[in-house]
Design a protein around this motif. Structure first.
Motif, short mmCIF file in Angstrom:
data_model
loop_
_atom_site.label_atom_id
_atom_site.label_comp_id
_atom_site.label_asym_id
_atom_site.label_seq_id
_atom_site.Cartn_x
_atom_site.Cartn_y
_atom_site.Cartn_z
N CYS A 130 37.87 42.45 18.48
CA CYS A 130 38.02 41.07 17.98
C CYS A 130 36.72 40.28 18.19
O CYS A 130 36.28 39.56 17.28
CB CYS A 130 39.18 40.38 18.68
N VAL A 131 36.14 40.41 19.36
CA VAL A 131 34.89 39.69 19.64
C VAL A 131 33.79 40.20 18.72
O VAL A 131 33.02 39.41 18.15
CB VAL A 131 34.50 39.85 21.13
N LEU A 133 34.11 41.68 15.74
CA LEU A 133 34.35 41.27 14.36
C LEU A 133 34.09 39.78 14.17
O LEU A 133 33.57 39.37 13.12
CB LEU A 133 35.78 41.62 13.95
N ASN A 134 34.43 38.98 15.17
CA ASN A 134 34.15 37.55 15.08
C ASN A 134 32.64 37.30 15.05
O ASN A 134 32.15 36.48 14.27
CB ASN A 134 34.81 36.82 16.25
N SER A 135 31.91 38.01 15.90
CA SER A 135 30.45 37.87 15.90
C SER A 135 29.87 38.33 14.58
O SER A 135 28.94 37.72 14.04
CB SER A 135 29.84 38.68 17.05
N ALA A 137 31.38 38.32 11.69
CA ALA A 137 31.74 37.34 10.67
C ALA A 137 30.82 36.12 10.75
O ALA A 137 30.38 35.58 9.72
CB ALA A 137 33.20 36.92 10.82
N MET A 138 30.52 35.67 11.97
CA MET A 138 29.61 34.52 12.13
C MET A 138 28.21 34.88 11.64
O MET A 138 27.54 34.07 10.99
CB MET A 138 29.57 34.09 13.60
N TRP A 140 27.51 37.09 9.34
CA TRP A 140 27.60 37.20 7.88
C TRP A 140 27.56 35.81 7.24
O TRP A 140 26.87 35.60 6.24
CB TRP A 140 28.89 37.93 7.52
N GLU A 141 28.30 34.85 7.82
CA GLU A 141 28.28 33.48 7.29
C GLU A 141 26.88 32.89 7.42
O GLU A 141 26.41 32.17 6.54
CB GLU A 141 29.30 32.62 8.04
#
Length: 150
Positions: A130-131, A133-135, A137-138, A140-141
């Protein structure tokens, strides 16, 4: 072969038990009868005025002539613990199989330890994913916003 009185393991050619002296019936070709056991123990229980010896083993019930209990192998529990560090899904399956198949408390406890280790590792992997994937995603944004500015 085991002694019918005390349960000691005997050689096949022993005429008497080395533990209690009970005849094994080897010389006669048959096991000692119940009447022989009773007459021997009743003789030993007799007391005289100068000898008050009483056979204490006559009150012990005859030994149940079952095979000795073999020690249960704990290989599956140990493998489940070791595998849990590398392949938690396989480790938890092995631990559950071991817990259902083992009969001794020691081996069941080893399997419970393996299950707990597996659950901790699986939870840690999920948190890490989760950490991560969240990193990702950030990141990627951030990359998308940088491309949109140029």
């Amino acid at each position: 072969m085991y002694c019918s009185k005390c349960g000691k393991q005997l050689n096949d050619d022993d005429a008497f038990c080395s533990g209690c002296g009970q005849p094994t019936g080897i010389n006669t070709g048959q096991a000692p009868s119940q009447s022989q056991s009773i007459s021997t123990s009743s003789y030993m229980n007799q007391t005289s005025s100068d000898n008050s010896y009483t056979d204490q083993t006559s009150s012990i019930p005859p030994y149940n002539q079952q095979e000795p209990v073999t020690k249960e192998d704990n290989t599956l529990a140990i493998i489940a613990i070791v595998i849990s560090f590398f392949l938690p899904a396989v480790g938890i399956i092995l631990a559950l199989v071991g817990h259902t198949n083992y009969k001794t408390k020691k081996n069941k406890n080893l399997c419970k330890i393996a299950i707990v280790i597996n659950l901790i590792i699986i939870i840690a992997l999920l948190v890490f994913a989760c950490v991560f994937l969240n990193s990702f995603a950030m990141l990627w944004e951030g990359l998308k916003s940088c491309q949109g500015m140029s």
